[in-house]
Scaffold this motif. Sequence first.
Motif, short mmCIF file in Angstrom:
data_model
loop_
_atom_site.label_atom_id
_atom_site.label_comp_id
_atom_site.label_asym_id
_atom_site.label_seq_id
_atom_site.Cartn_x
_atom_site.Cartn_y
_atom_site.Cartn_z
N LEU A 264 73.35 20.45 -16.30
CA LEU A 264 72.12 20.12 -16.82
C LEU A 264 71.32 21.22 -16.46
CD1 LEU A 264 70.28 18.06 -17.55
CD2 LEU A 264 69.76 17.38 -15.23
N SER A 265 71.54 22.10 -15.37
CA SER A 265 70.80 23.31 -15.15
C SER A 265 71.09 24.52 -15.80
CB SER A 265 70.92 23.56 -13.70
OG SER A 265 70.47 24.97 -13.41
N PHE A 266 72.42 24.64 -16.26
CA PHE A 266 72.99 25.92 -16.96
C PHE A 266 72.73 25.86 -18.30
CE2 PHE A 266 76.61 27.89 -19.02
CZ PHE A 266 76.47 29.23 -18.53
N LEU A 267 72.84 24.77 -19.08
CA LEU A 267 72.92 24.62 -20.51
C LEU A 267 71.22 24.96 -20.97
CD1 LEU A 267 74.37 24.22 -23.10
CD2 LEU A 267 73.88 21.75 -23.06
N PRO A 268 70.31 24.49 -20.49
CA PRO A 268 68.99 24.80 -20.90
C PRO A 268 68.64 26.40 -20.68
CG PRO A 268 68.86 22.60 -19.54
CD PRO A 268 70.05 23.20 -19.56
N ARG A 269 68.84 26.82 -19.54
CA ARG A 269 68.62 28.18 -19.44
C ARG A 269 69.64 29.13 -20.33
NH1 ARG A 269 69.61 28.71 -13.23
NH2 ARG A 269 71.77 28.97 -13.94
N LEU A 270 70.92 28.64 -20.70
CA LEU A 270 71.54 29.30 -21.74
C LEU A 270 71.03 29.42 -23.10
CD1 LEU A 270 74.36 31.12 -22.03
CD2 LEU A 270 75.24 28.91 -22.72
N LEU A 271 70.61 28.32 -23.45
CA LEU A 271 69.96 28.05 -24.71
C LEU A 271 68.60 29.00 -24.78
CD1 LEU A 271 70.32 24.31 -25.41
CD2 LEU A 271 71.59 26.25 -26.47
N VAL A 272 67.93 28.93 -23.74
CA VAL A 272 66.49 29.76 -23.75
C VAL A 272 66.87 31.01 -23.80
CG1 VAL A 272 64.70 30.41 -22.04
CG2 VAL A 272 65.19 27.98 -22.56
N ILE A 273 67.95 31.59 -23.19
CA ILE A 273 68.36 33.17 -23.38
C ILE A 273 68.92 33.44 -24.69
CG2 ILE A 273 70.08 34.83 -22.61
CD1 ILE A 273 70.01 33.73 -19.78
N LEU A 274 69.37 32.47 -25.13
CA LEU A 274 69.73 32.68 -26.61
C LEU A 274 68.69 32.89 -27.48
CD1 LEU A 274 72.26 32.91 -28.81
CD2 LEU A 274 72.06 30.35 -28.69
N LEU A 275 67.59 31.87 -27.49
CA LEU A 275 66.51 31.92 -28.25
C LEU A 275 65.86 33.10 -28.15
CD1 LEU A 275 65.76 28.13 -28.12
CD2 LEU A 275 66.56 29.26 -30.32
N THR A 276 65.41 33.50 -26.81
CA THR A 276 64.84 34.76 -26.33
C THR A 276 65.53 36.01 -27.16
OG1 THR A 276 64.32 33.53 -24.40
CG2 THR A 276 63.95 36.22 -24.63
N LEU A 277 66.94 35.91 -27.13
CA LEU A 277 67.31 37.13 -27.81
C LEU A 277 67.16 37.15 -29.21
CD1 LEU A 277 70.62 37.54 -25.65
CD2 LEU A 277 69.06 39.26 -25.70
N ILE A 278 67.29 36.12 -29.86
CA ILE A 278 67.04 35.88 -31.31
C ILE A 278 65.69 36.10 -31.81
CG2 ILE A 278 66.91 34.15 -33.01
CD1 ILE A 278 69.11 32.43 -32.13
N PHE A 279 64.77 35.75 -30.98
CA PHE A 279 63.32 36.23 -31.31
C PHE A 279 62.95 37.62 -30.85
CE2 PHE A 279 63.12 31.53 -31.63
CZ PHE A 279 62.69 31.51 -32.51
N ALA A 280 63.36 38.04 -29.73
CA ALA A 280 62.88 39.29 -29.13
C ALA A 280 63.99 40.49 -29.25
CB ALA A 280 62.53 38.97 -27.63
N GLY A 281 65.02 40.05 -29.85
CA GLY A 281 66.02 40.84 -29.92
C GLY A 281 65.83 42.09 -30.86
N PRO A 282 65.11 41.85 -32.32
CA PRO A 282 64.56 42.85 -32.90
C PRO A 282 63.73 44.11 -32.45
CG PRO A 282 64.68 40.91 -34.13
CD PRO A 282 65.00 40.72 -32.79
N TRP A 283 62.76 43.41 -31.53
CA TRP A 283 61.77 44.23 -30.68
C TRP A 283 62.35 44.79 -29.72
CZ3 TRP A 283 59.78 43.96 -25.57
CH2 TRP A 283 58.78 44.68 -25.30
N LEU A 284 63.49 44.44 -29.06
CA LEU A 284 63.98 45.21 -27.70
C LEU A 284 64.95 46.13 -28.48
CD1 LEU A 284 65.21 42.29 -25.78
CD2 LEU A 284 63.43 43.68 -25.28
N THR A 285 65.44 45.99 -29.66
CA THR A 285 66.34 47.03 -30.28
C THR A 285 65.29 48.14 -30.70
OG1 THR A 285 67.98 45.19 -30.89
CG2 THR A 285 67.86 47.42 -31.97
N ARG A 286 64.12 47.74 -31.12
CA ARG A 286 63.28 49.05 -31.76
C ARG A 286 62.82 49.72 -30.58
NH1 ARG A 286 60.76 45.84 -34.93
NH2 ARG A 286 59.46 45.03 -33.51
N GLU A 287 62.71 49.12 -29.47
CA GLU A 287 62.16 49.87 -28.49
C GLU A 287 63.33 50.69 -27.93
OE1 GLU A 287 59.03 49.95 -26.37
OE2 GLU A 287 58.53 48.75 -28.34
#
Length: 89
Positions: free
Chosen positions: A49-72
């Motif tokens: 219950l603790s692990f799965l939501p954090r994993l999903l949030v990291i995945l969503l963060t990488l999806i949305f912020a990934g292009p910006w992080l790559t650009r930086e």
Amino acid sequence: MTPEIAVDLFREALWLTALIVAVIVVPSLLVGLVVAMFQAATQINEQTLSFLPRLLVILLTLIFAGPWLTRELMEFTKMLIMNIPMLIG
């Protein structure tokens, strides 16, 4: 290359690393805190219950912020490559 230039490059690299880690880890920490408070309030002690939501949030963060992080990262790499003549000479 003077020591000042080396320290400045190292400082910029550390700042970029800290920025990338913060963008990925902070949302996970916030979700972990909310889940932990929920678990404490309901006395549910399930690890998944603790692990799965954090994993999903990291995945969503990488999806949305990934292009910006790559650009930086690409801008920092371009800056290093363009400054090679100045750094060597």
